[in-house]
Design a protein around this motif. Structure first.
Motif, PDB file in Angstrom:
ATOM      1  N   ASN A   1       0.834  -1.205   0.000  1.00 32.93           N
ATOM      2  CA  ASN A   1       0.000   0.000   0.000  1.00 32.93           C
ATOM      3  C   ASN A   1       0.870   1.257   0.000  1.00 32.93           C
ATOM      4  OD1 ASN A   1      -2.378   1.485   0.019  1.00 32.93           O
ATOM      5  ND2 ASN A   1      -2.590   1.431   2.247  1.00 32.93           N
ATOM      6  N   ASN A   2       1.861   1.272  -0.893  1.00 29.29           N
ATOM      7  CA  ASN A   2       2.869   2.336  -0.901  1.00 29.29           C
ATOM      8  C   ASN A   2       3.190   2.685  -2.349  1.00 29.29           C
ATOM      9  OD1 ASN A   2       5.194   3.918  -0.724  1.00 29.29           O
ATOM     10  ND2 ASN A   2       6.030   2.760   1.003  1.00 29.29           N
ATOM     11  N   ARG A   3       2.859   3.905  -2.768  1.00 26.27           N
ATOM     12  CA  ARG A   3       3.065   4.303  -4.166  1.00 26.27           C
ATOM     13  C   ARG A   3       4.454   4.877  -4.423  1.00 26.27           C
ATOM     14  NH1 ARG A   3      -2.509   4.898  -3.553  1.00 26.27           N
ATOM     15  NH2 ARG A   3      -3.705   4.014  -5.299  1.00 26.27           N
ATOM     16  N   SER A   4       5.335   4.815  -3.447  1.00 22.97           N
ATOM     17  CA  SER A   4       6.692   5.305  -3.680  1.00 22.97           C
ATOM     18  C   SER A   4       7.662   4.179  -4.017  1.00 22.97           C
ATOM     19  CB  SER A   4       7.197   6.061  -2.438  1.00 22.97           C
ATOM     20  OG  SER A   4       7.380   5.173  -1.343  1.00 22.97           O
ATOM     21  N   VAL A   5       7.161   2.951  -4.147  1.00 18.44           N
ATOM     22  CA  VAL A   5       8.028   1.803  -4.423  1.00 18.44           C
ATOM     23  C   VAL A   5       7.806   1.321  -5.855  1.00 18.44           C
ATOM     24  CG1 VAL A   5       8.087   1.082  -2.013  1.00 18.44           C
ATOM     25  CG2 VAL A   5       6.321   0.136  -3.529  1.00 18.44           C
ATOM     26  N   ALA A   6       8.716   0.466  -6.315  1.00 19.31           N
ATOM     27  CA  ALA A   6       8.617  -0.072  -7.675  1.00 19.31           C
ATOM     28  C   ALA A   6       7.656  -1.245  -7.766  1.00 19.31           C
ATOM     29  CB  ALA A   6      10.002  -0.502  -8.165  1.00 19.31           C
ATOM     30  N   LEU A   7       7.578  -2.029  -6.699  1.00 21.73           N
ATOM     31  CA  LEU A   7       6.744  -3.231  -6.660  1.00 21.73           C
ATOM     32  C   LEU A   7       5.805  -3.100  -5.473  1.00 21.73           C
ATOM     33  CD1 LEU A   7       9.671  -5.744  -7.233  1.00 21.73           C
ATOM     34  CD2 LEU A   7       8.012  -4.999  -8.964  1.00 21.73           C
ATOM     35  N   ARG A   8       4.548  -2.862  -5.748  1.00 17.94           N
ATOM     36  CA  ARG A   8       3.576  -2.543  -4.702  1.00 17.94           C
ATOM     37  C   ARG A   8       2.572  -3.679  -4.551  1.00 17.94           C
ATOM     38  NH1 ARG A   8      -1.498   0.534  -5.757  1.00 17.94           N
ATOM     39  NH2 ARG A   8      -2.363   1.235  -3.776  1.00 17.94           N
ATOM     40  N   ILE A   9       2.323  -4.067  -3.312  1.00 19.02           N
ATOM     41  CA  ILE A   9       1.201  -4.950  -3.016  1.00 19.02           C
ATOM     42  C   ILE A   9       0.029  -4.056  -2.610  1.00 19.02           C
ATOM     43  CG2 ILE A   9       0.335  -6.826  -1.570  1.00 19.02           C
ATOM     44  CD1 ILE A   9       3.209  -7.714  -1.151  1.00 19.02           C
ATOM     45  N   PRO A  10      -0.990  -3.925  -3.469  1.00 22.77           N
ATOM     46  CA  PRO A  10      -2.087  -3.013  -3.145  1.00 22.77           C
ATOM     47  C   PRO A  10      -2.899  -3.488  -1.952  1.00 22.77           C
ATOM     48  CG  PRO A  10      -2.041  -3.522  -5.495  1.00 22.77           C
ATOM     49  CD  PRO A  10      -1.116  -4.486  -4.812  1.00 22.77           C
ATOM     50  N   ALA A  11      -3.471  -2.547  -1.238  1.00 23.29           N
ATOM     51  CA  ALA A  11      -4.397  -2.864  -0.162  1.00 23.29           C
ATOM     52  C   ALA A  11      -5.678  -3.437  -0.768  1.00 23.29           C
ATOM     53  CB  ALA A  11      -4.704  -1.610   0.651  1.00 23.29           C
ATOM     54  N   GLY A  12      -6.453  -4.125   0.064  1.00 14.73           N
ATOM     55  CA  GLY A  12      -7.721  -4.636  -0.427  1.00 14.73           C
ATOM     56  C   GLY A  12      -7.953  -6.078  -0.056  1.00 14.73           C
ATOM     57  N   ASP A  13      -8.996  -6.636  -0.631  1.00 18.22           N
ATOM     58  CA  ASP A  13      -9.408  -8.005  -0.363  1.00 18.22           C
ATOM     59  C   ASP A  13      -8.258  -8.963  -0.656  1.00 18.22           C
ATOM     60  OD1 ASP A  13     -10.589 -10.540  -0.322  1.00 18.22           O
ATOM     61  OD2 ASP A  13     -12.452  -9.827  -1.218  1.00 18.22           O
ATOM     62  N   PRO A  14      -7.844  -9.789   0.319  1.00 15.87           N
ATOM     63  CA  PRO A  14      -6.748 -10.739   0.066  1.00 15.87           C
ATOM     64  C   PRO A  14      -7.004 -11.662  -1.117  1.00 15.87           C
ATOM     65  CG  PRO A  14      -7.221 -10.610   2.420  1.00 15.87           C
ATOM     66  CD  PRO A  14      -8.300  -9.828   1.733  1.00 15.87           C
ATOM     67  N   ARG A  15      -8.271 -11.915  -1.444  1.00 13.18           N
ATOM     68  CA  ARG A  15      -8.572 -12.792  -2.576  1.00 13.18           C
ATOM     69  C   ARG A  15      -8.111 -12.188  -3.901  1.00 13.18           C
ATOM     70  NH1 ARG A  15     -14.848 -13.636  -1.392  1.00 13.18           N
ATOM     71  NH2 ARG A  15     -14.528 -11.402  -1.052  1.00 13.18           N
ATOM     72  N   ALA A  16      -7.916 -10.872  -3.921  1.00 16.31           N
ATOM     73  CA  ALA A  16      -7.439 -10.180  -5.121  1.00 16.31           C
ATOM     74  C   ALA A  16      -5.956  -9.845  -5.011  1.00 16.31           C
ATOM     75  CB  ALA A  16      -8.251  -8.908  -5.351  1.00 16.31           C
ATOM     76  N   ARG A  17      -5.220 -10.603  -4.195  1.00 18.13           N
ATOM     77  CA  ARG A  17      -3.819 -10.282  -3.945  1.00 18.13           C
ATOM     78  C   ARG A  17      -3.020 -10.329  -5.248  1.00 18.13           C
ATOM     79  NH1 ARG A  17      -3.618  -7.648  -0.500  1.00 18.13           N
ATOM     80  NH2 ARG A  17      -3.948  -8.991   1.345  1.00 18.13           N
ATOM     81  N   ARG A  18      -2.194  -9.327  -5.461  1.00 16.87           N
ATOM     82  CA  ARG A  18      -1.452  -9.191  -6.712  1.00 16.87           C
ATOM     83  C   ARG A  18      -0.249  -8.288  -6.477  1.00 16.87           C
ATOM     84  NH1 ARG A  18      -5.765  -5.847  -6.433  1.00 16.87           N
ATOM     85  NH2 ARG A  18      -5.555  -3.690  -7.182  1.00 16.87           N
ATOM     86  N   ILE A  19       0.629  -8.262  -7.479  1.00 17.51           N
ATOM     87  CA  ILE A  19       1.756  -7.330  -7.497  1.00 17.51           C
ATOM     88  C   ILE A  19       1.454  -6.241  -8.508  1.00 17.51           C
ATOM     89  CG2 ILE A  19       4.203  -7.046  -8.047  1.00 17.51           C
ATOM     90  CD1 ILE A  19       4.569 -10.016  -7.240  1.00 17.51           C
ATOM     91  N   GLU A  20       1.614  -5.000  -8.104  1.00 20.48           N
ATOM     92  CA  GLU A  20       1.535  -3.882  -9.048  1.00 20.48           C
ATOM     93  C   GLU A  20       2.961  -3.514  -9.441  1.00 20.48           C
ATOM     94  OE1 GLU A  20      -0.114   0.726  -9.475  1.00 20.48           O
ATOM     95  OE2 GLU A  20       0.032  -0.207  -7.503  1.00 20.48           O
ATOM     96  N   HIS A  21       3.305  -3.797 -10.681  1.00 22.56           N
ATOM     97  CA  HIS A  21       4.640  -3.510 -11.201  1.00 22.56           C
ATOM     98  C   HIS A  21       4.600  -2.099 -11.791  1.00 22.56           C
ATOM     99  CE1 HIS A  21       7.977  -3.746 -14.157  1.00 22.56           C
ATOM    100  NE2 HIS A  21       8.511  -4.578 -13.295  1.00 22.56           N
ATOM    101  N   ARG A  22       5.366  -1.158 -11.216  1.00 23.89           N
ATOM    102  CA  ARG A  22       5.195   0.260 -11.502  1.00 23.89           C
ATOM    103  C   ARG A  22       6.270   0.922 -12.376  1.00 23.89           C
ATOM    104  NH1 ARG A  22       1.682   2.935  -8.276  1.00 23.89           N
ATOM    105  NH2 ARG A  22       2.978   4.811  -8.154  1.00 23.89           N
ATOM    106  N   PRO A  23       7.387   0.252 -12.722  1.00 22.42           N
ATOM    107  CA  PRO A  23       8.431   0.968 -13.468  1.00 22.42           C
ATOM    108  C   PRO A  23       8.059   1.361 -14.898  1.00 22.42           C
ATOM    109  CG  PRO A  23       9.378  -0.894 -12.296  1.00 22.42           C
ATOM    110  CD  PRO A  23       7.886  -1.036 -12.209  1.00 22.42           C
ATOM    111  N   ALA A  24       7.218   0.598 -15.596  1.00 25.28           N
ATOM    112  CA  ALA A  24       7.022   0.836 -17.027  1.00 25.28           C
ATOM    113  C   ALA A  24       6.293   2.145 -17.297  1.00 25.28           C
ATOM    114  CB  ALA A  24       6.241  -0.325 -17.646  1.00 25.28           C
ATOM    115  N   GLY A  25       6.785   2.860 -18.311  1.00 23.85           N
ATOM    116  CA  GLY A  25       6.097   4.041 -18.792  1.00 23.85           C
ATOM    117  C   GLY A  25       5.036   3.652 -19.807  1.00 23.85           C
TER     118      GLY A  25
END
Length: 464
Positions: free
Chosen positions: A340-364
């Motif tokens: 739950n941190n938008r200052s990192v490159a690889l973020r685990i979003p907050a929310g329902d654990p059933r929707a657990r995922r990695i948000e990969h943020r480097p790509a433009g």
């Protein structure tokens, strides 16, 4: 029985049913994507569609060896080494759709390139992604995901100072130069344009969801529905970019997918949300106890961190891409991970654990989503194979947690050299796609470096 059975699995019955359902459509854009993600292809007439499904369509092999300007890059090995011969493009099943708001009425069809014997052409970016998906399937894993699309809507005419400026509202011509982040009222001025974007997406079977006014004047974000098939997720992103560009143009506005079009404001990312399922559709990233991450998720993060530096050319493929990475800019500058941190490159979003995922943020937003997804999936596989520990979670301000242990390149040239030397990236993309991609980037780097920008005259002409 067709003369050339389709290696893509496309069936002429799909085309026959489409033509019967859409007697008004006169022509079709047939589109495949090169290493830069640029749509290349032809416009064919209605009467040509059935023969395309029966026999494919010959296209020159060099179509995948072009730089951003459409110039041949001989170092790809796809031009004169091959005699610039024809290969055969085949329809991607399920991608034949009508185009919204087109005059005369027109359809669109996504294509992939194959050798004449029916084997996949490995420098086709979609085949590179298919290769990673197949490798995961062989292990019993099935990736799901979605991309986010950030972009600018700009005035076609530059301002009196010669600089880009946000487009005026298509509703009433009002213009804002402020950062209207999350302003709902600001969105209303562009709703006629976005109504057409949503209508066009629906015709394509794309589930476009939330619309946001982003963190710069004239910047917006559209989110896409999570797909159980990452190939379809990448198709969605490619199509949505064309939709936004076309509908903006119809409303007298320019859609801009540069990573950093305005020096003083935030750039545009293409965040990739990815999860992993088993054959029964169970999300393998879900933790048994909330907040206690399982090894499958942690090792995926470890692999993505370990390979990020040598992969950055995929995520930031152009000279302009590197202007997006700046401190406190919402673009990551180090291979950090966090929750739950938008200052990192690889973020685990907050929310329902059933929707657990990695948000990969480097790509433009200027990156090729097929190659981004390919590289991310390969990085996750790398982490699993080596049981790589991602290290401690970054908490708080990730811009204060820059790590020297896993540095990312400082600029485009370093990224190019790292990519060329990377055994991981060669394996991830495949040797042919790796050669094609890095050769195209090398040619573009040389083009940029031999062009003298105006600022150098401004700084040095009368000073040194």
């Amino acid at each position: 029985m067709t003369a050339h059975p389709s290696p893509s699995g496309s069936l002429v019955a799909e085309a026959e049913a489409f033509l019967e359902a859409h007697p008004e459509i006169e022509a079709f854009d047939i589109v495949l994507h090169d290493s830069n993600g640029i749509a290349r292809g032809k416009v064919i007439r209605r009467r040509e569609l059935l023969s395309l499904y029966n026999d494919g369509r010959h296209l020159p092999i060099s179509i995948l060896g072009l730089d951003i300007c459409g110039e041949d890059v001989e170092e790809t090995g796809l031009i004169w080494e091959q005699g610039d011969g024809d290969l055969r493009a085949w329809p991607i099943p399920g991608t034949l759709v009508p185009v919204h708001n087109s005059t005369p009425p027109r359809g669109e069809l996504l294509m992939s390139l194959y050798h004449l014997d029916g084997t996949p052409m490995p420098s086709d970016p979609r085949h590179a992604l298919q290769r990673q998906v197949d490798a995961l399937a062989a292990q019993g894993f099935f990736p799901a995901g979605a991309f986010e699309l950030e972009f600018f809507l700009l005035d076609p005419a530059r301002g009196p100072d010669g600089r880009l400026r946000p487009a005026a509202d298509v509703l009433d011509g009002r213009r804002s130069t402020r950062t209207e982040v999350y302003s709902v009222d600001h969105l209303h001025g562009m709703l006629p344009l976005f109504a057409d974007v949503y209508a066009a997406a629906e015709k394509c079977g794309i589930v476009a969801e939330t619309l946001i006014s982003e963190y710069a004047p004239g910047q917006y974000e559209l989110t896409l529905h999570h797909r159980p098939d990452v190939l379809q997720a990448a198709d969605d992103l490619m199509r949505l970019k064309r939709i936004v560009r076309a509908q903006a143009r119809a409303h007298g506005v320019t859609a801009c997918f540069m990573a950093k079009p305005m020096a003083e404001h935030a750039g545009s990312g293409m965040h990739f949300h990815v999860s992993m399922q088993d054959a029964q559709g169970t999300n393998l990233f879900v933790e048994a106890e909330e907040g206690i991450w399982n090894d499958r998720l942690l090792h995926a993060l470890g692999g993505l961190r370990a390979t990020m530096g040598e992969s950055m050319l995929v995520f930031a493929p152009h000279a302009n891409s590197w202007r997006r990475f700046a401190d406190q800019s919402y673009a990551p500058v180090s291979p950090t991970w966090g929750v739950n941190n938008r200052s990192v490159a690889l973020r685990i979003p907050a929310g329902d654990p059933r929707a657990r995922r990695i948000e990969h943020r480097p790509a433009g937003v200027d990156a090729n989503p097929y190659l981004v997804a390919t590289t991310v999936l390969a990085g996750m596989r790398h982490g699993w194979a080596g049981k790589i520990d991602p290290g401690p979670e970054t908490r708080g301000n990730g811009y204060e947690s820059i790590t020297s242990a896993l540095p990312i390149p400082a600029d485009w040239r370093q990224a190019l050299e790292a990519a060329k030397a990377s055994d991981f990236l060669k394996e991830a993309l495949g040797a042919d796609m790796h050669r094609t991609f890095t050769a195209v980037k090398q040619a573009e780097y040389r083009r940029v470096m031999r062009t003298i920008p105006e600022i150098e005259y401004d700084l040095y002409l009368h000073s040194v």
